[in-house]
Design a protein around this motif. Sequence first.
Motif, PDB file in Angstrom:
ATOM      1  N   LEU A  17      46.966  46.702  21.542  1.00 13.16           N
ATOM      2  CA  LEU A  17      46.182  47.401  20.527  1.00 13.16           C
ATOM      3  C   LEU A  17      45.569  46.412  19.535  1.00 13.16           C
ATOM      4  O   LEU A  17      46.252  45.530  19.030  1.00 13.16           O
ATOM      5  CB  LEU A  17      47.069  48.397  19.781  1.00 13.16           C
ATOM      6  CG  LEU A  17      46.363  49.350  18.822  1.00 13.16           C
ATOM      7  CD1 LEU A  17      45.386  50.255  19.555  1.00 13.16           C
ATOM      8  CD2 LEU A  17      47.395  50.186  18.079  1.00 13.16           C
ATOM      9  N   SER A  18      44.283  46.590  19.278  1.00 13.60           N
ATOM     10  CA  SER A  18      43.586  45.787  18.268  1.00 13.60           C
ATOM     11  C   SER A  18      42.864  46.741  17.328  1.00 13.60           C
ATOM     12  O   SER A  18      42.760  47.939  17.594  1.00 13.60           O
ATOM     13  CB  SER A  18      42.591  44.823  18.929  1.00 13.60           C
ATOM     14  OG  SER A  18      41.604  45.538  19.642  1.00 13.60           O
ATOM     15  N   PHE A  19      42.377  46.205  16.219  1.00 10.36           N
ATOM     16  CA  PHE A  19      41.663  47.020  15.241  1.00 10.36           C
ATOM     17  C   PHE A  19      40.307  46.396  14.975  1.00 10.36           C
ATOM     18  O   PHE A  19      40.211  45.213  14.645  1.00 10.36           O
ATOM     19  CB  PHE A  19      42.485  47.154  13.951  1.00 10.36           C
ATOM     20  CG  PHE A  19      43.734  47.950  14.174  1.00 10.36           C
ATOM     21  CD1 PHE A  19      43.712  49.324  14.054  1.00 10.36           C
ATOM     22  CD2 PHE A  19      44.904  47.338  14.574  1.00 10.36           C
ATOM     23  CE1 PHE A  19      44.846  50.080  14.292  1.00 10.36           C
ATOM     24  CE2 PHE A  19      46.053  48.078  14.826  1.00 10.36           C
ATOM     25  CZ  PHE A  19      46.020  49.456  14.681  1.00 10.36           C
ATOM     26  N   VAL A  20      39.275  47.219  15.124  1.00 13.79           N
ATOM     27  CA  VAL A  20      37.890  46.773  14.983  1.00 13.79           C
ATOM     28  C   VAL A  20      37.321  47.319  13.684  1.00 13.79           C
ATOM     29  O   VAL A  20      37.340  48.530  13.441  1.00 13.79           O
ATOM     30  CB  VAL A  20      37.044  47.263  16.180  1.00 13.79           C
ATOM     31  CG1 VAL A  20      35.572  46.990  15.960  1.00 13.79           C
ATOM     32  CG2 VAL A  20      37.528  46.611  17.466  1.00 13.79           C
ATOM     33  N   ALA A  21      36.811  46.405  12.855  1.00 13.98           N
ATOM     34  CA  ALA A  21      36.191  46.790  11.587  1.00 13.98           C
ATOM     35  C   ALA A  21      34.680  46.646  11.704  1.00 13.98           C
ATOM     36  O   ALA A  21      34.178  45.612  12.157  1.00 13.98           O
ATOM     37  CB  ALA A  21      36.711  45.916  10.452  1.00 13.98           C
ATOM     38  N   THR A  22      33.981  47.712  11.311  1.00 15.85           N
ATOM     39  CA  THR A  22      32.523  47.705  11.220  1.00 15.85           C
ATOM     40  C   THR A  22      32.143  48.221   9.840  1.00 15.85           C
ATOM     41  O   THR A  22      33.005  48.631   9.053  1.00 15.85           O
ATOM     42  CB  THR A  22      31.878  48.590  12.314  1.00 15.85           C
ATOM     43  OG1 THR A  22      32.363  49.936  12.191  1.00 15.85           O
ATOM     44  CG2 THR A  22      32.193  48.056  13.719  1.00 15.85           C
ATOM     45  N   VAL A  23      30.844  48.229   9.557  1.00 22.86           N
ATOM     46  CA  VAL A  23      30.356  48.647   8.242  1.00 22.86           C
ATOM     47  C   VAL A  23      29.560  49.938   8.389  1.00 22.86           C
ATOM     48  O   VAL A  23      28.580  49.999   9.143  1.00 22.86           O
ATOM     49  CB  VAL A  23      29.475  47.542   7.611  1.00 22.86           C
ATOM     50  CG1 VAL A  23      28.997  47.968   6.233  1.00 22.86           C
ATOM     51  CG2 VAL A  23      30.228  46.217   7.544  1.00 22.86           C
ATOM     52  N   ASN A  24      29.988  50.986   7.651  1.00 22.27           N
ATOM     53  CA  ASN A  24      29.233  52.240   7.621  1.00 22.27           C
ATOM     54  C   ASN A  24      27.901  52.026   6.913  1.00 22.27           C
ATOM     55  O   ASN A  24      27.729  51.063   6.160  1.00 22.27           O
ATOM     56  CB  ASN A  24      30.037  53.321   6.881  1.00 22.27           C
ATOM     57  CG  ASN A  24      31.277  53.735   7.634  1.00 22.27           C
ATOM     58  OD1 ASN A  24      31.260  53.920   8.844  1.00 22.27           O
ATOM     59  ND2 ASN A  24      32.381  53.884   6.904  1.00 22.27           N
ATOM     60  N   GLU A  25      26.968  52.946   7.125  1.00 22.23           N
ATOM     61  CA  GLU A  25      25.643  52.835   6.492  1.00 22.23           C
ATOM     62  C   GLU A  25      25.722  52.776   4.971  1.00 22.23           C
ATOM     63  O   GLU A  25      24.894  52.145   4.330  1.00 22.23           O
ATOM     64  CB  GLU A  25      24.742  53.996   6.923  1.00 22.23           C
ATOM     65  CG  GLU A  25      24.208  53.826   8.334  1.00 22.23           C
ATOM     66  CD  GLU A  25      23.143  54.845   8.655  1.00 22.23           C
ATOM     67  OE1 GLU A  25      21.976  54.606   8.286  1.00 22.23           O
ATOM     68  OE2 GLU A  25      23.494  55.887   9.256  1.00 22.23           O
ATOM     69  N   ASP A  26      26.744  53.408   4.383  1.00 24.46           N
ATOM     70  CA  ASP A  26      26.873  53.383   2.919  1.00 24.46           C
ATOM     71  C   ASP A  26      27.619  52.143   2.418  1.00 24.46           C
ATOM     72  O   ASP A  26      27.909  52.021   1.231  1.00 24.46           O
ATOM     73  CB  ASP A  26      27.557  54.660   2.407  1.00 24.46           C
ATOM     74  CG  ASP A  26      29.003  54.789   2.852  1.00 24.46           C
ATOM     75  OD1 ASP A  26      29.519  53.892   3.558  1.00 24.46           O
ATOM     76  OD2 ASP A  26      29.633  55.806   2.495  1.00 24.46           O
ATOM     77  N   GLY A  27      27.931  51.218   3.330  1.00 23.63           N
ATOM     78  CA  GLY A  27      28.582  49.969   2.957  1.00 23.63           C
ATOM     79  C   GLY A  27      30.102  50.006   2.971  1.00 23.63           C
ATOM     80  O   GLY A  27      30.739  48.979   2.753  1.00 23.63           O
ATOM     81  N   THR A  28      30.671  51.183   3.217  1.00 18.06           N
ATOM     82  CA  THR A  28      32.129  51.288   3.269  1.00 18.06           C
ATOM     83  C   THR A  28      32.638  50.818   4.632  1.00 18.06           C
ATOM     84  O   THR A  28      31.902  50.827   5.617  1.00 18.06           O
ATOM     85  CB  THR A  28      32.588  52.729   2.999  1.00 18.06           C
ATOM     86  OG1 THR A  28      32.024  53.593   3.996  1.00 18.06           O
ATOM     87  CG2 THR A  28      32.181  53.187   1.598  1.00 18.06           C
ATOM     88  N   PRO A  29      33.910  50.431   4.697  1.00 18.61           N
ATOM     89  CA  PRO A  29      34.452  49.951   5.970  1.00 18.61           C
ATOM     90  C   PRO A  29      34.809  51.090   6.920  1.00 18.61           C
ATOM     91  O   PRO A  29      35.127  52.204   6.492  1.00 18.61           O
ATOM     92  CB  PRO A  29      35.705  49.185   5.555  1.00 18.61           C
ATOM     93  CG  PRO A  29      36.112  49.790   4.256  1.00 18.61           C
ATOM     94  CD  PRO A  29      34.834  50.249   3.586  1.00 18.61           C
ATOM     95  N   ASN A  30      34.739  50.797   8.192  1.00 22.80           N
ATOM     96  CA  ASN A  30      35.207  51.700   9.237  1.00 22.80           C
ATOM     97  C   ASN A  30      36.165  50.896  10.109  1.00 22.80           C
ATOM     98  O   ASN A  30      35.821  49.818  10.583  1.00 22.80           O
ATOM     99  CB  ASN A  30      34.035  52.195  10.085  1.00 22.80           C
ATOM    100  CG  ASN A  30      34.487  53.138  11.182  1.00 22.80           C
ATOM    101  OD1 ASN A  30      34.929  54.244  10.916  1.00 22.80           O
ATOM    102  ND2 ASN A  30      34.374  52.699  12.432  1.00 22.80           N
TER     103      ASN A  30
END
Length: 156
Positions: A17-30
């Motif tokens: 299991l790994s965790f992937v972080a991306t950026v939502n359009e409003d700048g908050t993390p996902n």
Amino acid sequence: MIEITADMQAIIKQAILSFVATVNEDGTPNLSPKASLTVVNGILFFADIASPKTILNLTHNPSIEINVVDIFQRRGYRFKGSASILSPGDDEYLTIANWVRATNGPEYPVDHVVRIDTTSINPLLSPAHVFANPPRSQEEIRMTYYKKYAVKPVGE
């Protein structure tokens, strides 16, 4: 692109299991868990099995970070980079999609495959490695966490 070492590949395989972080359009993390992170020809990939928000975010901003930690070794890696979304028909897509289906079953959907061109890789170490005095061996740490989580290694 930065080299993915044999140790990094082993951690990815063992941790699952790994965790992937991306950026939502409003700048908050996902943050999204992934069990399909793999390395092929020194390149990181994961499958979009149920990741519509991750894929949407990457279409707007390809910045990505992936954290993977082996909970028993208490160490792992932080991979940062730029993601490319691969669609069915792409050779790399087919390689990863075939691996996912061979591993999990033919019913697993693979809507896209994400390729990560790494720009930085940093080790992640728990306090078990950093603050233990005297330092503990990797085997001592592993055995401590097998006991803590009440598990036995496969084959014992």
